[in-house]
Design a protein around this motif. Structure first.
Motif, PDB file in Angstrom:
ATOM      1  N   THR A   6     -21.046 -21.671  -8.553  1.00  0.00           N
ATOM      2  CA  THR A   6     -20.622 -20.387  -9.117  1.00  0.00           C
ATOM      3  C   THR A   6     -21.857 -19.560  -9.470  1.00  0.00           C
ATOM      4  O   THR A   6     -22.955 -20.098  -9.656  1.00  0.00           O
ATOM      5  CB  THR A   6     -19.758 -20.584 -10.366  1.00  0.00           C
ATOM      6  OG1 THR A   6     -20.539 -21.233 -11.385  1.00  0.00           O
ATOM      7  CG2 THR A   6     -18.527 -21.422 -10.064  1.00  0.00           C
ATOM      8  N   TYR A   7     -21.649 -18.260  -9.566  1.00  0.00           N
ATOM      9  CA  TYR A   7     -22.747 -17.356  -9.915  1.00  0.00           C
ATOM     10  C   TYR A   7     -22.972 -17.323 -11.419  1.00  0.00           C
ATOM     11  O   TYR A   7     -22.028 -17.412 -12.211  1.00  0.00           O
ATOM     12  CB  TYR A   7     -22.432 -15.940  -9.448  1.00  0.00           C
ATOM     13  CG  TYR A   7     -22.461 -15.742  -7.958  1.00  0.00           C
ATOM     14  CD1 TYR A   7     -23.649 -15.822  -7.247  1.00  0.00           C
ATOM     15  CD2 TYR A   7     -21.291 -15.464  -7.252  1.00  0.00           C
ATOM     16  CE1 TYR A   7     -23.677 -15.622  -5.868  1.00  0.00           C
ATOM     17  CE2 TYR A   7     -21.306 -15.265  -5.882  1.00  0.00           C
ATOM     18  CZ  TYR A   7     -22.505 -15.343  -5.196  1.00  0.00           C
ATOM     19  OH  TYR A   7     -22.540 -15.157  -3.844  1.00  0.00           O
ATOM     20  N   GLN A 142     -15.481  -6.792  -2.129  1.00  0.00           N
ATOM     21  CA  GLN A 142     -15.958  -8.171  -2.238  1.00  0.00           C
ATOM     22  C   GLN A 142     -17.390  -8.299  -1.738  1.00  0.00           C
ATOM     23  O   GLN A 142     -18.204  -9.026  -2.327  1.00  0.00           O
ATOM     24  CB  GLN A 142     -15.028  -9.096  -1.459  1.00  0.00           C
ATOM     25  CG  GLN A 142     -13.639  -9.219  -2.077  1.00  0.00           C
ATOM     26  CD  GLN A 142     -12.648  -9.929  -1.167  1.00  0.00           C
ATOM     27  OE1 GLN A 142     -12.925 -10.155   0.021  1.00  0.00           O
ATOM     28  NE2 GLN A 142     -11.491 -10.274  -1.700  1.00  0.00           N
ATOM     29  N   ARG A 143     -17.727  -7.576  -0.673  1.00  0.00           N
ATOM     30  CA  ARG A 143     -19.094  -7.631  -0.151  1.00  0.00           C
ATOM     31  C   ARG A 143     -20.088  -7.019  -1.134  1.00  0.00           C
ATOM     32  O   ARG A 143     -21.207  -7.534  -1.303  1.00  0.00           O
ATOM     33  CB  ARG A 143     -19.172  -6.909   1.196  1.00  0.00           C
ATOM     34  CG  ARG A 143     -18.504  -7.669   2.341  1.00  0.00           C
ATOM     35  CD  ARG A 143     -18.530  -6.848   3.620  1.00  0.00           C
ATOM     36  NE  ARG A 143     -19.898  -6.481   3.983  1.00  0.00           N
ATOM     37  CZ  ARG A 143     -20.204  -5.514   4.841  1.00  0.00           C
ATOM     38  NH1 ARG A 143     -19.234  -4.803   5.402  1.00  0.00           N
ATOM     39  NH2 ARG A 143     -21.456  -5.248   5.124  1.00  0.00           N
ATOM     40  N   SER A 145     -19.730  -6.893  -4.459  1.00  0.00           N
ATOM     41  CA  SER A 145     -19.842  -7.816  -5.596  1.00  0.00           C
ATOM     42  C   SER A 145     -20.676  -9.037  -5.236  1.00  0.00           C
ATOM     43  O   SER A 145     -21.550  -9.459  -5.996  1.00  0.00           O
ATOM     44  CB  SER A 145     -18.452  -8.238  -6.074  1.00  0.00           C
ATOM     45  OG  SER A 145     -17.735  -7.142  -6.590  1.00  0.00           O
ATOM     46  N   ARG A 146     -20.406  -9.593  -4.062  1.00  0.00           N
ATOM     47  CA  ARG A 146     -21.126 -10.791  -3.661  1.00  0.00           C
ATOM     48  C   ARG A 146     -22.604 -10.489  -3.421  1.00  0.00           C
ATOM     49  O   ARG A 146     -23.487 -11.278  -3.801  1.00  0.00           O
ATOM     50  CB  ARG A 146     -20.498 -11.387  -2.403  1.00  0.00           C
ATOM     51  CG  ARG A 146     -21.251 -12.603  -1.918  1.00  0.00           C
ATOM     52  CD  ARG A 146     -20.433 -13.504  -1.043  1.00  0.00           C
ATOM     53  NE  ARG A 146     -21.152 -14.752  -0.817  1.00  0.00           N
ATOM     54  CZ  ARG A 146     -20.581 -15.919  -0.650  1.00  0.00           C
ATOM     55  NH1 ARG A 146     -19.274 -16.024  -0.730  1.00  0.00           N
ATOM     56  NH2 ARG A 146     -21.310 -17.004  -0.428  1.00  0.00           N
ATOM     57  N   ASN A 149     -24.275 -10.253  -6.805  1.00  0.00           N
ATOM     58  CA  ASN A 149     -24.418 -11.576  -7.405  1.00  0.00           C
ATOM     59  C   ASN A 149     -25.498 -12.392  -6.701  1.00  0.00           C
ATOM     60  O   ASN A 149     -26.245 -13.136  -7.351  1.00  0.00           O
ATOM     61  CB  ASN A 149     -23.082 -12.325  -7.363  1.00  0.00           C
ATOM     62  CG  ASN A 149     -22.142 -11.879  -8.460  1.00  0.00           C
ATOM     63  OD1 ASN A 149     -22.553 -11.690  -9.598  1.00  0.00           O
ATOM     64  ND2 ASN A 149     -20.867 -11.698  -8.129  1.00  0.00           N
ATOM     65  N   ASP A 150     -25.579 -12.280  -5.383  1.00  0.00           N
ATOM     66  CA  ASP A 150     -26.650 -12.955  -4.643  1.00  0.00           C
ATOM     67  C   ASP A 150     -28.018 -12.505  -5.145  1.00  0.00           C
ATOM     68  O   ASP A 150     -28.937 -13.322  -5.323  1.00  0.00           O
ATOM     69  CB  ASP A 150     -26.542 -12.653  -3.144  1.00  0.00           C
ATOM     70  CG  ASP A 150     -25.443 -13.470  -2.470  1.00  0.00           C
ATOM     71  OD1 ASP A 150     -25.031 -14.487  -3.046  1.00  0.00           O
ATOM     72  OD2 ASP A 150     -24.998 -13.070  -1.381  1.00  0.00           O
TER      73      ASP A 150
END
Length: 592
Positions: A6-7, A142-143, A145-146, A149-150
């Motif tokens: 998880t992030y 989603q892209r 947000s991800r 987070n990355d």
């Protein structure tokens, strides 16, 4: 058996992973069950090197129960029971890892909202802009947000490594040389990779939702157009496409075009157009506009434990479904205040900034007297992460630029935090005329009384037994947009009800930077000028229907506008020495 990573929400603590046993079955009554809990032991992971970036968390008995309903549909029950090993994080962050409310908001409620969103999309109940399918827009969200987070987490498995940045111990600079984005577009293979500059900091007495709204609505207050133009140009196909590197003037205008939102409006997806014009004569007729795909979440101040985010990425103006996205942005998470938190946060890895502790400004007398609910949400953690694509031969240059730019953004956020903090740092901004303050109650009475005096009718329908607070509530909830401006040579707005803020698409804080003439188009300004003498002579004037502009550049129509003088309460309302401000009411307004 499942292994899950998880992030982490900030740069201040490592991410969590889980090693669990999951059991799925269907029952005789048609119900569907998913049960899951942690296994003992260290478990398996991708490799030993990546395990060092995570702390093993424990999942106690958790899962889902989906039961069919009579007449169709289903009922879903969700149980999230976690031990996130709060001992391993700085004290100031522990509420994020110990609070059931935070876990519920982040996981349980988010899952229920997502399921509800899918159900309504499949039923055709939601309509989205620019003709895109809901699944496409959801994928964009989603892209974004991800990708953010990355960048915040910088996992080694994903190709990230930390690099040195001189003189910036508080800013982490990471580089990902393997992130060529080739999976999206082969034309971007000339890129050397992506560089990220990030930092986390403590903010005191700053409402997260208010801060994110301000950053969203007033990008020119903190962003550099040339940096946005550089990022946008670097992602365009071909090394020749570098319009952002040419002399360009940013007009200061941003237009936000909504694409879609979730059911409860807790998340909005939109395209932002930043208007720019070339300063070179040969490019005078070429557009230098920059387009950003953006999501904004958590701007509801009443949501419990919710974090607020503003995440954006440059995107081609054609808005292709497979557009490469390199997201940057802000995340603000409220935390409970504890004794010693500030010092603990300042010493955590020497990578945290406290933007307000150095101001030496104490709480206002009202707050100092003790409001535990206000104090419990008086601190939040702001995480900033900005990503920059670069070519191989420009890595060091881009790293230096990234450090300098993030420091500039931090400085701008500090000024914003001072302005919107209700602690009394700047009484003229923010809290003085916030709904419920004594000043706002008094002004509401003056607005209503002056309207009745000049026009001979009631602006508000007030019960004879109504309190002063009820006058303010009626004014605040009035369907017409009501705004007050000062009597300076260049009048600026000082108060607006909720409809007025909605019409101008702004906040009470930002309202005080908007001049009266800025909201009218040319015909509206002419009508106001022609009736201004009448307004000052007889105390009121009725303006014909027209068009005004919101701070987002959107056109707003109204059937009629009424302007009147607002006097401070006295026995003689015609006493010009008691003239306090001018009020405007925009009747039956709507966006074009």
């Amino acid at each position: 058996m499942t292994f899950r990573q998880t992030y982490a929400p900030t740069t201040l603590a490592p991410a969590r992973d889980f090693w669990t046993l999951r059991y799925t079955t269907s029952l005789d009554n048609g119900s569907f069950v998913v049960c899951e809990r942690s296994l003992s032991g260290s478990g398996a992971g991708p490799n030993a090197a990546s395990a060092s970036q995570f702390v093993r968390a424990e999942m106690l008995s958790s899962g889902y129960l989906i039961r069919p309903c009579d007449g169709g549909g289903s009922i879903i029950h969700i149980v999230d029971h976690l031990n996130l090993e709060a001992w391993s994080v700085p004290d100031v962050l522990r509420p994020l890892y110990e609070s059931s409310k935070v876990v519920a908001q982040k996981m349980t409620i988010s899952a229920l909202r997502y399921i509800r969103q899918l159900a309504q999309e499949s039923n055709g109940e939601l309509v989205y802009g620019i003709g895109r399918q809901p699944a496409v827009l959801r994928t964009f969200s989603q892209r974004l947000s991800r990708g953010f987070n990355d960048a915040v987490n910088g996992f080694g498995d994903d190709g990230w490594s930390t690099m040195h940045c001189d003189g910036a111990e508080d800013i982490i600079v990471a580089i990902n040389s393997t992130k060529h984005l080739n999976n999206i577009s082969n034309s971007l293979s000339f890129l050397g990779g992506v560089l990220c500059a990030k930092a986390s900091m403590l903010l005191q007495n700053v409402p997260p939702a208010v801060l994110i709204r301000f950053l969203r609505e007033h990008r020119s207050e903190w962003a550099d157009f040339n940096v946005d133009a550089y990022s946008a140009a670097t992602l365009k196909a071909g090394t020749f496409a570098y319009p952002g590197m040419r002399p360009t003037r940013f007009t200061g205008s941003q237009i936000i075009m909504p694409l879609g939102h979730t059911i409860e409006h807790e998340e909005m997806l939109e395209v932002v157009r930043l208007e720019g014009h070339s300063l070179a004569q040969e490019d005078a007729f070429m557009s230098r506009d920059v387009h950003l795909l953006q999501i904004c979440t958590g701007i509801d101040e009443n949501a419990v434990g919710a974090c607020s985010e503003l995440i954006f990425a440059p995107i081609n103006e054609m808005f292709p479904d497979d557009a490469p996205l390199v997201p940057s942005g802000f995340r603000v998470i409220p935390v409970d205040a504890k004794t010693g938190d500030s010092q603990d946060l300042l010493t955590a890895n020497h990578r945290t900034l406290d933007l307000t502790s150095s101001l030496e400004v104490g709480p206002s007398p009202e707050n100092a007297s003790g409001n535990s609910s206000a104090n419990s949400s008086s601190r939040c953690i702001l995480t900033i992460a900005f990503q920059f694509p670069f070519e191989n031969n420009l890595q060091e240059n881009v790293a230096g630029m990234a450090c300098q730019y993030v420091r500039s953004v931090i400085s701008s956020v500090q000024r914003v935090a001072m302005a919107i903090s209700p602690s009394g740092i700047s009484p003229s901004l923010g809290s003085k005329l916030s709904p419920g303050s004594p000043e706002a109650v008094t002004l509401a009475q003056w607005i209503s009384q002056s309207y009745t005096h000049h026009l001979g009718s009631e602006l508000l329908t007030i019960d004879s037994l109504g309190s002063n607070d009820s006058v303010l509530k009626l004014l605040w909830d009035h369907q017409d947009a009501i705004l007050c401006c000062s009597l300076k040579p260049q009048p600026v707005f000082m108060f607006a009800n909720q409809a007025g803020l909605d019409m101008l698409e702004t906040t009470l804080v930002a309202l005080q930077d908007i001049t009266l003439e800025k909201i009218f188009d040319e015909s509206g300004r002419k009508a106001l000028c022609s009736d201004f003498a009448k307004l000052m002579q007889q105390g009121f004037a009725c303006l014909p229907s027209g068009i005004c502009l919101s701070t987002m550049g959107r056109h707003v129509t109204y059937e009629q506008a009424v302007a009147w003088k607002v006097f401070a309460a006295s026995e003689d309302n015609n006493d010009s020495s008691n003239l306090h401000c001018l009020a405007f009411s925009f009747v039956n307004w709507s966006f074009v």
